[in-house]
Design an enzyme around this catalytic site. Sequence first.
Site, PDB file in Angstrom:
ATOM      1  N   LYS A 123      14.257 -39.698  93.856  1.00 15.74           N
ATOM      2  CA  LYS A 123      15.402 -40.104  93.036  1.00 15.74           C
ATOM      3  C   LYS A 123      15.470 -39.227  91.791  1.00 15.74           C
ATOM      4  CE  LYS A 123      17.395 -44.396  91.116  1.00 15.74           C
ATOM      5  NZ  LYS A 123      17.134 -45.820  90.815  1.00 15.74           N
TER       6      LYS A 123
ATOM      7  N   SER B 117      20.952 -48.769  92.241  1.00 16.54           N
ATOM      8  CA  SER B 117      21.345 -47.436  91.841  1.00 16.54           C
ATOM      9  C   SER B 117      20.743 -46.338  92.728  1.00 16.54           C
ATOM     10  CB  SER B 117      20.908 -47.189  90.399  1.00 16.54           C
ATOM     11  OG  SER B 117      19.490 -47.200  90.309  1.00 16.54           O
TER      12      SER B 117
ATOM     13  N   SER C 230      17.285 -51.945  92.189  1.00 12.99           N
ATOM     14  CA  SER C 230      17.798 -50.633  92.608  1.00 12.99           C
ATOM     15  C   SER C 230      17.039 -49.966  93.745  1.00 12.99           C
ATOM     16  CB  SER C 230      17.834 -49.679  91.417  1.00 12.99           C
ATOM     17  OG  SER C 230      18.839 -50.070  90.519  1.00 12.99           O
TER      18      SER C 230
END
Lengths: 492, 99
Positions: free
Chosen positions: A80, A155, A179
Amino acid sequence: MADLTRLTATEIAAHVAAGEVSAVEVTRAHLDRIAAVDERVHAFLHVDADGALDAARTVDARRAAGEELGPLAGVPVAVKDVLTTRGVPTTAGSRILEGWRPPYDSTIVERLRAAGTVMLGKTNMDEFAMGSSTEYSAYGPTFNPWDLSRIPGGSGGGSAAALAAYEAPLAIGTDTGGSIRQPGAVTGTVGAKPTYGGTSRYGLVAFSSSLDTPGPCARTVLDAALLHAVMGGHDPRDSTSIPQPVPDVVAAARAGATGDLTGMRLGLVREFATEAGGEPGVTAAFRDAVDALTKLGAEVVEVSCPHFEYALPAYYLIAPSECSSNLARFDGVRFGLRAGDDGVRSLEEVMSLTRDVGFGAEVKRRIMVGTYALSSGYYDAYYGQAQKVRTLISRDFTAAFEQVDVLISPTTPFVAFPLGSRTADPYQMYLADLFTIPTNLYGGPAISVPCGLSEGLPVGLQVMAPTMADDRMYRVAAALESAVGTLTPPAL
Amino acid sequence: MAAISREEVAHLARLSRLAVTETELDTFAGQLDVILQAVARVGEVTAADIPPTSHSVPLTNVLRDDVVVPGLTPAEALSGAPDAEDNRFRVPRILDEEA
Protein backbone atom coordinates in the site's frame (compact mmCIF):
# COMPACT_ATOMS: atom_id res chain seq x y z
CA MET A 1 3.65 -25.56 -14.41
CA ALA A 2 0.19 -24.04 -14.10
CA ASP A 3 -0.31 -20.27 -14.31
CA LEU A 4 2.02 -18.95 -11.61
CA THR A 5 -0.29 -16.07 -10.80
CA ARG A 6 -3.01 -18.48 -9.66
CA LEU A 7 -0.84 -20.11 -7.01
CA THR A 8 -1.02 -19.20 -3.35
CA ALA A 9 1.98 -17.64 -1.64
CA THR A 10 2.54 -20.91 0.22
CA GLU A 11 2.66 -22.83 -3.07
CA ILE A 12 4.96 -20.30 -4.75
CA ALA A 13 7.41 -20.37 -1.84
CA ALA A 14 7.47 -24.18 -1.89
CA HIS A 15 8.13 -24.31 -5.63
CA VAL A 16 10.89 -21.70 -5.38
CA ALA A 17 12.50 -23.47 -2.42
CA ALA A 18 12.43 -26.78 -4.30
CA GLY A 19 13.99 -25.20 -7.37
CA GLU A 20 10.95 -26.08 -9.51
CA VAL A 21 10.53 -22.49 -10.55
CA SER A 22 12.74 -19.45 -10.16
CA ALA A 23 11.77 -16.29 -8.30
CA VAL A 24 12.47 -14.41 -11.53
CA GLU A 25 9.90 -16.53 -13.41
CA VAL A 26 7.34 -15.95 -10.70
CA THR A 27 8.02 -12.21 -10.72
CA ARG A 28 7.84 -11.96 -14.52
CA ALA A 29 4.51 -13.81 -14.51
CA HIS A 30 3.05 -11.27 -12.09
CA LEU A 31 4.53 -8.28 -13.93
CA ASP A 32 2.99 -9.66 -17.14
CA ARG A 33 -0.36 -10.05 -15.42
CA ILE A 34 -0.16 -6.46 -14.16
CA ALA A 35 0.63 -5.29 -17.69
CA ALA A 36 -2.36 -7.22 -19.01
CA VAL A 37 -5.07 -6.20 -16.56
CA ASP A 38 -4.07 -3.20 -14.45
CA GLU A 39 -5.21 -0.65 -16.99
CA ARG A 40 -8.76 -1.83 -16.17
CA VAL A 41 -8.30 -2.52 -12.44
CA HIS A 42 -5.90 0.32 -11.49
CA ALA A 43 -4.66 -1.49 -8.41
CA PHE A 44 -1.16 -0.04 -8.73
CA LEU A 45 0.07 3.53 -8.53
CA HIS A 46 3.65 2.53 -9.23
CA VAL A 47 5.15 -0.72 -10.51
CA ASP A 48 8.82 -1.23 -9.65
CA ALA A 49 9.65 -3.87 -12.28
CA ASP A 50 13.42 -3.38 -12.12
CA GLY A 51 13.53 -3.47 -8.33
CA ALA A 52 11.31 -6.56 -8.27
CA LEU A 53 13.44 -8.46 -10.77
CA ASP A 54 16.61 -7.51 -8.89
CA ALA A 55 15.11 -8.82 -5.64
CA ALA A 56 14.02 -12.01 -7.40
CA ARG A 57 17.50 -12.55 -8.85
CA THR A 58 18.97 -12.19 -5.36
CA VAL A 59 16.63 -14.89 -4.05
CA ASP A 60 17.55 -17.21 -6.89
CA ALA A 61 21.25 -16.62 -6.26
CA ARG A 62 20.84 -17.33 -2.56
CA ARG A 63 19.04 -20.57 -3.33
CA ALA A 64 21.70 -21.57 -5.86
CA ALA A 65 24.33 -20.93 -3.18
CA GLY A 66 22.55 -23.37 -0.90
CA GLU A 67 21.25 -20.80 1.58
CA GLU A 68 18.16 -21.70 3.53
CA LEU A 69 15.32 -19.46 2.39
CA GLY A 70 12.57 -18.02 4.56
CA PRO A 71 8.95 -19.21 4.29
CA LEU A 72 7.99 -16.48 1.80
CA ALA A 73 11.24 -16.11 -0.16
CA GLY A 74 10.61 -15.37 -3.81
CA VAL A 75 6.94 -14.49 -3.28
CA PRO A 76 5.78 -11.21 -4.84
CA VAL A 77 4.07 -8.69 -2.59
CA ALA A 78 2.27 -5.43 -3.34
CA VAL A 79 2.61 -2.64 -0.79
CA LYS A 80 0.00 0.00 0.00
CA ASP A 81 1.37 3.38 -1.02
CA VAL A 82 1.23 4.65 2.54
CA LEU A 83 4.41 2.83 3.63
CA THR A 84 7.72 4.45 2.78
CA THR A 85 9.90 2.60 0.31
CA ARG A 86 13.46 3.80 -0.17
CA GLY A 87 13.88 5.34 -3.61
CA VAL A 88 10.44 4.18 -4.75
CA PRO A 89 7.63 6.77 -5.03
CA THR A 90 5.37 7.01 -1.99
CA THR A 91 2.34 9.27 -2.29
CA ALA A 92 -0.29 8.04 0.20
CA GLY A 93 -2.71 8.53 -2.69
CA SER A 94 -2.23 12.29 -2.48
CA ARG A 95 -1.11 14.99 -4.89
CA ILE A 96 0.78 16.65 -2.06
CA LEU A 97 3.35 13.82 -2.14
CA GLU A 98 3.39 13.30 -5.89
CA GLY A 99 6.83 12.14 -7.00
CA TRP A 100 8.24 11.90 -3.48
CA ARG A 101 10.88 9.19 -3.17
CA PRO A 102 11.57 8.55 0.51
CA PRO A 103 15.21 8.28 1.61
CA TYR A 104 14.38 5.38 3.95
CA ASP A 105 12.33 2.17 4.21
CA SER A 106 9.53 1.62 6.68
CA THR A 107 10.26 -1.19 9.14
CA ILE A 108 7.69 -3.44 7.50
CA VAL A 109 9.18 -2.99 4.05
CA GLU A 110 12.62 -3.58 5.53
CA ARG A 111 11.37 -6.87 7.00
CA LEU A 112 9.72 -7.89 3.73
CA ARG A 113 12.97 -7.32 1.88
CA ALA A 114 14.97 -9.24 4.50
CA ALA A 115 12.55 -12.15 4.19
CA GLY A 116 13.24 -12.39 0.47
CA THR A 117 9.80 -11.33 -0.70
CA VAL A 118 9.71 -9.44 -3.97
CA MET A 119 8.08 -6.01 -3.87
CA LEU A 120 6.15 -5.49 -7.10
CA GLY A 121 5.13 -1.91 -6.44
CA LYS A 122 2.81 0.42 -4.59
CA THR A 123 -0.96 0.04 -4.51
CA ASN A 124 -3.70 2.60 -4.87
CA MET A 125 -5.57 3.89 -1.83
CA ASP A 126 -7.87 6.59 -0.60
CA GLU A 127 -5.86 9.74 0.01
CA PHE A 128 -4.00 9.39 3.33
CA ALA A 129 -6.10 6.25 3.95
CA MET A 130 -9.24 8.32 4.44
CA GLY A 131 -12.13 6.60 2.74
CA SER A 132 -14.09 3.42 2.37
CA SER A 133 -14.07 2.93 -1.39
CA THR A 134 -10.71 4.01 -2.93
CA GLU A 135 -12.67 6.69 -4.79
CA TYR A 136 -10.81 9.39 -2.86
CA SER A 137 -7.43 8.56 -4.39
CA ALA A 138 -5.98 11.64 -6.08
CA TYR A 139 -4.89 9.34 -8.92
CA GLY A 140 -8.31 7.94 -9.78
CA PRO A 141 -10.25 5.02 -8.33
CA THR A 142 -9.44 1.33 -8.26
CA PHE A 143 -12.07 -0.99 -9.74
CA ASN A 144 -13.34 -4.21 -8.17
CA PRO A 145 -12.19 -7.24 -10.22
CA TRP A 146 -15.53 -8.93 -9.47
CA ASP A 147 -17.40 -6.14 -11.27
CA LEU A 148 -15.42 -3.26 -12.69
CA SER A 149 -18.32 -0.84 -12.17
CA ARG A 150 -18.06 -1.31 -8.40
CA ILE A 151 -15.74 -0.14 -5.64
CA PRO A 152 -13.00 -2.44 -4.27
CA GLY A 153 -13.47 -1.11 -0.74
CA GLY A 154 -11.25 1.34 1.00
CA SER A 155 -8.93 2.67 1.90
CA GLY A 156 -6.77 -0.27 0.81
CA GLY A 157 -8.73 -1.01 -2.34
CA GLY A 158 -5.59 -1.26 -4.45
CA SER A 159 -4.06 -3.98 -2.29
CA ALA A 160 -7.26 -6.03 -2.22
CA ALA A 161 -7.93 -5.60 -5.94
CA ALA A 162 -4.36 -6.64 -6.79
CA LEU A 163 -5.03 -9.94 -5.01
CA ALA A 164 -8.46 -10.52 -6.56
CA ALA A 165 -7.09 -9.72 -10.03
CA TYR A 166 -4.20 -12.20 -9.53
CA GLU A 167 -1.67 -9.39 -9.92
CA ALA A 168 -0.03 -10.33 -6.61
CA PRO A 169 -0.40 -13.27 -4.20
CA LEU A 170 0.25 -11.09 -1.15
CA ALA A 171 -0.25 -7.44 -0.27
CA ILE A 172 0.21 -5.08 2.65
CA GLY A 173 -2.57 -2.88 3.95
CA THR A 174 -3.15 -0.55 6.85
CA ASP A 175 -6.28 -0.56 8.97
CA THR A 176 -7.38 2.56 10.86
CA GLY A 177 -11.13 1.89 10.85
CA GLY A 178 -11.41 -1.18 8.64
CA SER A 179 -9.20 -0.35 5.66
CA ILE A 180 -7.78 -3.88 5.42
CA ARG A 181 -10.87 -5.89 6.35
CA GLN A 182 -13.50 -3.97 4.40
CA PRO A 183 -11.67 -4.18 1.04
CA GLY A 184 -10.94 -7.84 1.82
CA ALA A 185 -14.65 -8.50 2.29
CA VAL A 186 -15.85 -6.82 -0.89
CA THR A 187 -13.14 -8.38 -3.09
CA GLY A 188 -13.47 -11.93 -1.70
CA THR A 189 -9.98 -11.93 -0.19
CA VAL A 190 -8.55 -12.25 3.32
CA GLY A 191 -7.49 -9.18 5.29
CA ALA A 192 -6.19 -9.12 8.84
CA LYS A 193 -5.77 -6.21 11.24
CA PRO A 194 -3.23 -7.37 13.83
CA THR A 195 -3.30 -6.24 17.44
CA TYR A 196 -2.46 -2.52 17.56
CA GLY A 197 1.24 -2.35 18.37
CA GLY A 198 1.84 -5.84 16.99
CA THR A 199 3.06 -4.42 13.68
CA SER A 200 5.37 -1.44 13.37
CA ARG A 201 4.14 1.99 12.30
CA TYR A 202 7.67 3.28 11.68
CA GLY A 203 7.69 4.65 8.14
CA LEU A 204 3.92 4.62 7.84
CA VAL A 205 2.54 7.97 6.66
CA ALA A 206 0.47 8.65 9.75
CA PHE A 207 -3.29 9.21 9.57
CA SER A 208 -4.56 8.48 13.09
CA SER A 209 -1.64 7.36 15.20
CA SER A 210 -3.59 5.71 18.01
CA LEU A 211 -5.51 3.55 15.51
CA ASP A 212 -3.33 2.92 12.41
CA THR A 213 -2.32 -0.74 12.15
CA PRO A 214 -0.45 -2.29 9.21
CA GLY A 215 -1.49 -5.83 8.35
CA PRO A 216 -1.45 -8.64 5.79
CA CYS A 217 -3.74 -9.16 2.80
CA ALA A 218 -3.86 -12.47 0.94
CA ARG A 219 -6.13 -14.88 -0.88
CA THR A 220 -5.94 -17.54 1.84
CA VAL A 221 -5.85 -17.44 5.63
CA LEU A 222 -2.56 -19.37 5.80
CA ASP A 223 -0.90 -16.94 3.39
CA ALA A 224 -2.09 -14.02 5.52
CA ALA A 225 -0.68 -15.70 8.63
CA LEU A 226 2.69 -16.28 6.98
CA LEU A 227 2.88 -12.63 5.95
CA HIS A 228 1.75 -11.54 9.41
CA ALA A 229 4.58 -13.54 10.98
CA VAL A 230 7.16 -11.96 8.65
CA MET A 231 6.01 -8.35 9.03
CA GLY A 232 5.04 -8.35 12.72
CA GLY A 233 6.92 -8.14 15.99
CA HIS A 234 8.51 -5.56 18.23
CA ASP A 235 10.17 -2.54 16.67
CA PRO A 236 12.24 -0.32 18.97
CA ARG A 237 11.79 2.56 16.52
CA ASP A 238 8.03 2.64 17.23
CA SER A 239 7.23 3.74 20.77
CA THR A 240 3.80 2.04 20.64
CA SER A 241 5.20 -1.27 19.46
CA ILE A 242 4.46 -4.09 21.91
CA PRO A 243 7.68 -5.73 23.18
CA GLN A 244 6.37 -9.27 22.80
CA PRO A 245 6.68 -11.82 20.02
CA VAL A 246 3.83 -12.28 17.56
CA PRO A 247 1.64 -15.22 18.64
CA ASP A 248 2.14 -18.30 16.46
CA VAL A 249 -0.42 -17.31 13.86
CA VAL A 250 0.91 -19.76 11.27
CA ALA A 251 0.44 -22.77 13.54
CA ALA A 252 -3.03 -21.45 14.41
CA ALA A 253 -3.97 -21.16 10.74
CA ARG A 254 -2.76 -24.71 10.10
CA ALA A 255 -4.67 -25.99 13.11
CA GLY A 256 -7.84 -24.21 11.98
CA ALA A 257 -7.53 -25.67 8.50
CA THR A 258 -8.26 -29.11 9.95
CA GLY A 259 -11.81 -27.84 10.38
CA ASP A 260 -12.18 -28.61 14.04
CA LEU A 261 -13.55 -25.90 16.32
CA THR A 262 -14.65 -28.16 19.15
CA GLY A 263 -14.61 -26.26 22.41
CA MET A 264 -14.53 -22.79 20.82
CA ARG A 265 -17.18 -20.29 21.88
CA LEU A 266 -18.08 -17.68 19.28
CA GLY A 267 -20.07 -14.56 20.20
CA LEU A 268 -22.61 -12.82 18.00
CA VAL A 269 -22.87 -9.14 18.84
CA ARG A 270 -26.56 -8.49 19.48
CA GLU A 271 -26.31 -4.77 18.70
CA PHE A 272 -24.90 -5.41 15.23
CA ALA A 273 -28.04 -7.34 14.28
CA THR A 274 -30.18 -4.29 14.89
CA GLU A 275 -27.97 -1.76 13.11
CA ALA A 276 -29.75 -0.24 10.15
CA GLY A 277 -28.50 -0.53 6.60
CA GLY A 278 -27.44 -4.16 6.46
CA GLU A 279 -28.38 -5.90 3.22
CA PRO A 280 -30.52 -9.08 3.48
CA GLY A 281 -28.13 -10.98 1.17
CA VAL A 282 -25.19 -10.17 3.43
CA THR A 283 -27.12 -11.25 6.52
CA ALA A 284 -28.15 -14.52 4.80
CA ALA A 285 -24.58 -15.37 3.76
CA PHE A 286 -23.39 -14.59 7.28
CA ARG A 287 -26.07 -16.82 8.84
CA ASP A 288 -25.05 -19.70 6.55
CA ALA A 289 -21.45 -19.20 7.65
CA VAL A 290 -22.49 -19.27 11.30
CA ASP A 291 -24.23 -22.60 10.63
CA ALA A 292 -21.04 -23.88 9.02
CA LEU A 293 -18.98 -22.84 12.06
CA THR A 294 -21.47 -24.61 14.32
CA LYS A 295 -21.09 -27.80 12.28
CA LEU A 296 -17.33 -27.58 12.89
CA GLY A 297 -18.00 -27.92 16.60
CA ALA A 298 -18.10 -24.28 17.70
CA GLU A 299 -20.71 -23.08 20.15
CA VAL A 300 -22.32 -19.82 19.04
CA VAL A 301 -23.90 -17.55 21.64
CA GLU A 302 -25.26 -14.03 21.60
CA VAL A 303 -23.45 -11.36 23.60
CA SER A 304 -24.26 -7.73 24.22
CA CYS A 305 -21.87 -4.87 23.51
CA PRO A 306 -24.13 -1.94 24.33
CA HIS A 307 -21.70 0.82 23.43
CA PHE A 308 -20.76 -0.42 19.97
CA GLU A 309 -23.40 1.85 18.48
CA TYR A 310 -21.32 4.81 19.63
CA ALA A 311 -18.13 3.55 18.01
CA LEU A 312 -18.76 5.19 14.66
CA PRO A 313 -19.33 8.69 16.08
CA ALA A 314 -16.35 8.32 18.44
CA TYR A 315 -14.14 7.16 15.60
CA TYR A 316 -15.15 10.05 13.37
CA LEU A 317 -14.03 12.44 16.09
CA ILE A 318 -10.82 10.72 17.17
CA ALA A 319 -9.49 9.92 13.69
CA PRO A 320 -10.03 13.43 12.24
CA SER A 321 -8.56 14.99 15.37
CA GLU A 322 -5.39 12.96 15.05
CA CYS A 323 -5.28 13.53 11.29
CA SER A 324 -5.57 17.29 11.66
CA SER A 325 -2.43 17.13 13.78
CA ASN A 326 -0.53 14.53 11.74
CA LEU A 327 -1.17 16.24 8.41
CA ALA A 328 0.17 19.56 9.65
CA ARG A 329 3.59 18.37 8.44
CA PHE A 330 2.45 18.68 4.83
CA ASP A 331 3.19 22.36 4.52
CA GLY A 332 5.28 22.59 1.36
CA VAL A 333 8.54 23.14 3.23
CA ARG A 334 10.46 19.88 3.63
CA PHE A 335 9.00 17.53 1.05
CA GLY A 336 6.32 17.20 -1.59
CA LEU A 337 4.36 19.87 -3.37
CA ARG A 338 4.76 23.64 -3.00
CA ALA A 339 2.24 25.94 -4.67
CA GLY A 340 2.08 29.71 -5.08
CA ASP A 341 5.74 30.44 -4.24
CA ASP A 342 6.04 33.49 -6.48
CA GLY A 343 8.36 35.54 -4.30
CA VAL A 344 5.48 37.80 -3.29
CA ARG A 345 3.27 35.57 -1.19
CA SER A 346 4.17 34.94 2.45
CA LEU A 347 5.04 31.56 3.93
CA GLU A 348 1.57 31.28 5.44
CA GLU A 349 -0.11 31.99 2.11
CA VAL A 350 2.11 29.48 0.35
CA MET A 351 1.28 26.84 2.97
CA SER A 352 -2.46 27.43 2.61
CA LEU A 353 -2.33 27.35 -1.17
CA THR A 354 -0.14 24.24 -1.16
CA ARG A 355 -2.53 22.42 1.14
CA ASP A 356 -5.53 23.58 -0.91
CA VAL A 357 -4.04 22.26 -4.14
CA GLY A 358 -2.46 19.18 -2.57
CA PHE A 359 -5.32 17.80 -0.47
CA GLY A 360 -8.58 16.36 -1.78
CA ALA A 361 -12.04 17.09 -0.43
CA GLU A 362 -12.28 14.21 2.06
CA VAL A 363 -8.93 15.07 3.60
CA LYS A 364 -9.94 18.73 3.94
CA ARG A 365 -13.26 17.72 5.53
CA ARG A 366 -11.52 15.58 8.12
CA ILE A 367 -8.85 18.15 8.89
CA MET A 368 -11.58 20.72 9.53
CA VAL A 369 -13.70 18.34 11.63
CA GLY A 370 -10.59 17.53 13.67
CA THR A 371 -9.65 21.17 14.05
CA TYR A 372 -13.20 21.90 15.22
CA ALA A 373 -13.26 18.98 17.69
CA LEU A 374 -9.95 20.01 19.22
CA SER A 375 -10.65 23.72 19.35
CA SER A 376 -11.21 25.69 22.51
CA GLY A 377 -14.77 25.38 23.78
CA TYR A 378 -15.52 22.19 21.85
CA TYR A 379 -12.78 19.87 23.08
CA ASP A 380 -14.74 18.60 26.08
CA ALA A 381 -17.95 18.15 24.12
CA TYR A 382 -16.41 16.25 21.26
CA TYR A 383 -12.89 14.86 21.59
CA GLY A 384 -13.03 14.34 25.36
CA GLN A 385 -16.35 12.48 25.12
CA ALA A 386 -15.08 10.36 22.23
CA GLN A 387 -12.13 9.20 24.33
CA LYS A 388 -14.55 8.18 27.07
CA VAL A 389 -16.60 6.19 24.56
CA ARG A 390 -13.37 4.42 23.71
CA THR A 391 -13.13 3.31 27.33
CA LEU A 392 -16.71 2.02 27.24
CA ILE A 393 -16.11 0.07 24.04
CA SER A 394 -12.98 -1.52 25.49
CA ARG A 395 -15.01 -2.53 28.54
CA ASP A 396 -17.63 -4.09 26.24
CA PHE A 397 -14.92 -6.15 24.53
CA THR A 398 -13.41 -7.21 27.85
CA ALA A 399 -16.79 -8.31 29.17
CA ALA A 400 -17.59 -10.15 25.94
CA PHE A 401 -14.28 -12.02 25.97
CA GLU A 402 -15.04 -13.28 29.46
CA GLN A 403 -17.96 -15.16 27.88
CA VAL A 404 -16.60 -16.15 24.46
CA ASP A 405 -13.28 -16.81 22.73
CA VAL A 406 -13.91 -14.56 19.73
CA LEU A 407 -16.67 -12.34 18.36
CA ILE A 408 -17.99 -12.78 14.84
CA SER A 409 -19.98 -10.47 12.56
CA PRO A 410 -20.36 -9.62 8.91
CA THR A 411 -17.37 -7.49 7.91
CA THR A 412 -19.47 -4.93 6.05
CA PRO A 413 -23.19 -4.16 6.05
CA PHE A 414 -23.33 -4.35 2.26
CA VAL A 415 -21.55 -5.82 -0.76
CA ALA A 416 -19.40 -3.69 -3.09
CA PHE A 417 -21.47 -0.72 -4.17
CA PRO A 418 -21.33 1.01 -7.56
CA LEU A 419 -18.70 3.72 -7.93
CA GLY A 420 -20.08 7.16 -7.16
CA SER A 421 -23.15 5.93 -5.32
CA ARG A 422 -22.08 7.16 -1.88
CA THR A 423 -19.66 10.00 -2.50
CA ALA A 424 -22.31 12.73 -2.34
CA ASP A 425 -23.02 12.07 1.33
CA PRO A 426 -19.85 11.62 3.39
CA TYR A 427 -21.67 10.23 6.42
CA GLN A 428 -23.35 7.52 4.32
CA MET A 429 -19.88 6.47 3.20
CA TYR A 430 -18.74 6.27 6.82
CA LEU A 431 -21.41 3.61 7.49
CA ALA A 432 -19.37 1.14 5.44
CA ASP A 433 -17.08 0.80 8.47
CA LEU A 434 -19.87 0.21 10.99
CA PHE A 435 -18.76 -3.31 11.98
CA THR A 436 -15.00 -2.82 11.73
CA ILE A 437 -14.46 0.35 13.76
CA PRO A 438 -15.07 -0.94 17.33
CA THR A 439 -11.99 -3.16 17.04
CA ASN A 440 -9.75 -0.23 16.14
CA LEU A 441 -10.91 1.73 19.17
CA TYR A 442 -10.23 -1.30 21.38
CA GLY A 443 -6.93 -2.24 19.75
CA GLY A 444 -7.53 -5.97 19.33
CA PRO A 445 -6.99 -8.06 16.20
CA ALA A 446 -9.67 -8.85 13.63
CA ILE A 447 -9.75 -10.63 10.30
CA SER A 448 -12.13 -10.73 7.37
CA VAL A 449 -12.49 -14.02 5.55
CA PRO A 450 -14.78 -14.74 2.58
CA CYS A 451 -17.97 -16.50 3.67
CA GLY A 452 -20.13 -16.59 0.54
CA LEU A 453 -21.81 -14.52 -2.12
CA SER A 454 -24.75 -12.13 -2.28
CA GLU A 455 -26.03 -11.16 -5.71
CA GLY A 456 -22.88 -12.70 -7.15
CA LEU A 457 -20.58 -10.50 -5.05
CA PRO A 458 -18.36 -11.52 -2.13
CA VAL A 459 -19.42 -11.30 1.52
CA GLY A 460 -16.88 -11.29 4.34
CA LEU A 461 -17.13 -12.64 7.88
CA GLN A 462 -15.19 -10.83 10.56
CA VAL A 463 -13.53 -12.59 13.51
CA MET A 464 -12.51 -10.33 16.41
CA ALA A 465 -10.20 -11.56 19.19
CA PRO A 466 -8.73 -10.19 22.43
CA THR A 467 -5.54 -8.15 22.17
CA MET A 468 -2.47 -10.31 21.47
CA ALA A 469 -4.71 -13.31 20.73
CA ASP A 470 -4.19 -12.94 16.99
CA ASP A 471 -3.63 -16.69 16.72
CA ARG A 472 -7.16 -17.37 17.93
CA MET A 473 -8.75 -15.38 15.13
CA TYR A 474 -6.60 -17.16 12.51
CA ARG A 475 -7.74 -20.52 13.82
CA VAL A 476 -11.43 -19.64 13.43
CA ALA A 477 -10.86 -17.95 10.06
CA ALA A 478 -8.97 -20.96 8.69
CA ALA A 479 -11.67 -23.30 9.92
CA LEU A 480 -14.32 -21.29 8.14
CA GLU A 481 -12.19 -21.24 5.00
CA SER A 482 -11.91 -25.03 5.15
CA ALA A 483 -15.70 -25.25 5.19
CA VAL A 484 -16.57 -22.49 2.70
CA GLY A 485 -13.52 -22.54 0.43
CA THR A 486 -11.94 -19.60 -1.35
CA LEU A 487 -13.84 -17.48 -3.86
CA THR A 488 -12.86 -17.18 -7.49
CA PRO A 489 -13.73 -13.94 -9.26
CA PRO A 490 -14.93 -13.97 -12.87
CA ALA A 491 -12.19 -13.84 -15.52
CA LEU A 492 -11.05 -10.33 -16.38
CA MET B 1 -25.78 21.91 18.45
CA ALA B 2 -25.94 25.01 16.31
CA ALA B 3 -25.51 24.73 12.56
CA ILE B 4 -22.05 25.35 11.13
CA SER B 5 -21.95 28.68 9.33
CA ARG B 6 -19.85 29.69 6.34
CA GLU B 7 -17.92 32.01 8.64
CA GLU B 8 -17.07 29.16 10.99
CA VAL B 9 -15.85 27.05 8.08
CA ALA B 10 -13.71 29.95 6.90
CA HIS B 11 -12.27 30.26 10.43
CA LEU B 12 -11.54 26.52 10.59
CA ALA B 13 -9.90 26.68 7.17
CA ARG B 14 -7.65 29.51 8.36
CA LEU B 15 -6.70 27.56 11.49
CA SER B 16 -6.00 24.51 9.33
CA ARG B 17 -3.95 26.49 6.79
CA LEU B 18 -6.33 25.56 3.99
CA ALA B 19 -7.19 28.10 1.31
CA VAL B 20 -10.77 27.13 0.41
CA THR B 21 -12.85 28.64 -2.36
CA GLU B 22 -16.21 30.41 -1.92
CA THR B 23 -17.99 27.36 -3.38
CA GLU B 24 -16.16 25.03 -1.04
CA LEU B 25 -17.26 27.13 1.94
CA ASP B 26 -20.90 26.38 1.12
CA THR B 27 -20.28 22.70 0.44
CA PHE B 28 -18.21 22.14 3.56
CA ALA B 29 -20.63 24.09 5.78
CA GLY B 30 -23.43 21.68 4.87
CA GLN B 31 -21.29 18.55 5.12
CA LEU B 32 -19.54 19.46 8.36
CA ASP B 33 -22.93 20.19 9.86
CA VAL B 34 -24.21 16.69 9.03
CA ILE B 35 -21.01 15.06 10.30
CA LEU B 36 -20.87 17.04 13.54
CA GLN B 37 -24.55 16.48 14.31
CA ALA B 38 -24.02 12.74 13.84
CA VAL B 39 -20.88 12.48 15.94
CA ALA B 40 -22.30 14.63 18.75
CA ARG B 41 -24.05 11.43 19.92
CA VAL B 42 -20.89 10.55 21.86
CA GLY B 43 -22.15 12.81 24.62
CA GLU B 44 -25.22 10.62 25.25
CA VAL B 45 -23.46 7.85 27.16
CA THR B 46 -20.43 9.31 28.82
CA ALA B 47 -20.65 9.93 32.54
CA ALA B 48 -18.20 12.12 34.42
CA ASP B 49 -16.57 9.18 36.21
CA ILE B 50 -15.48 7.39 33.02
CA PRO B 51 -11.78 7.82 32.38
CA PRO B 52 -10.79 8.66 28.81
CA THR B 53 -8.72 6.22 26.77
CA SER B 54 -6.27 7.84 24.41
CA HIS B 55 -4.43 4.71 23.35
CA SER B 56 -5.21 1.01 23.37
CA VAL B 57 -1.75 0.10 24.68
CA PRO B 58 -0.17 1.69 27.74
CA LEU B 59 2.19 4.42 26.59
CA THR B 60 5.69 4.43 27.97
CA ASN B 61 8.56 6.69 27.18
CA VAL B 62 10.99 4.78 25.02
CA LEU B 63 14.62 5.82 25.09
CA ARG B 64 17.64 4.34 23.41
CA ASP B 65 21.25 4.57 24.46
CA ASP B 66 22.79 7.92 23.60
CA VAL B 67 25.04 6.54 20.90
CA VAL B 68 25.78 8.22 17.61
CA VAL B 69 24.36 6.21 14.72
CA PRO B 70 24.35 7.02 11.00
CA GLY B 71 21.43 9.20 9.95
CA LEU B 72 20.32 10.71 6.66
CA THR B 73 22.90 12.73 4.79
CA PRO B 74 21.99 16.36 4.07
CA ALA B 75 21.48 15.41 0.43
CA GLU B 76 19.08 12.61 1.42
CA ALA B 77 17.19 14.84 3.84
CA LEU B 78 16.80 17.52 1.18
CA SER B 79 16.05 15.07 -1.64
CA GLY B 80 12.28 15.57 -1.47
CA ALA B 81 12.31 19.29 -0.67
CA PRO B 82 10.43 21.64 -2.99
CA ASP B 83 13.35 24.05 -2.77
CA ALA B 84 16.79 24.05 -1.15
CA GLU B 85 19.72 26.39 -0.92
CA ASP B 86 23.14 26.05 0.72
CA ASN B 87 22.26 22.63 2.16
CA ARG B 88 19.14 24.03 3.82
CA PHE B 89 15.40 24.05 3.10
CA ARG B 90 14.53 27.29 1.33
CA VAL B 91 11.19 28.71 2.42
CA PRO B 92 9.06 31.60 1.15
CA ARG B 93 9.51 34.89 2.98
CA ILE B 94 8.31 34.83 6.58
CA LEU B 95 8.15 38.56 7.37
CA ASP B 96 5.95 41.12 5.70
CA GLU B 97 7.76 43.85 3.82
CA GLU B 98 6.88 46.48 6.37
CA ALA B 99 8.19 44.33 9.20
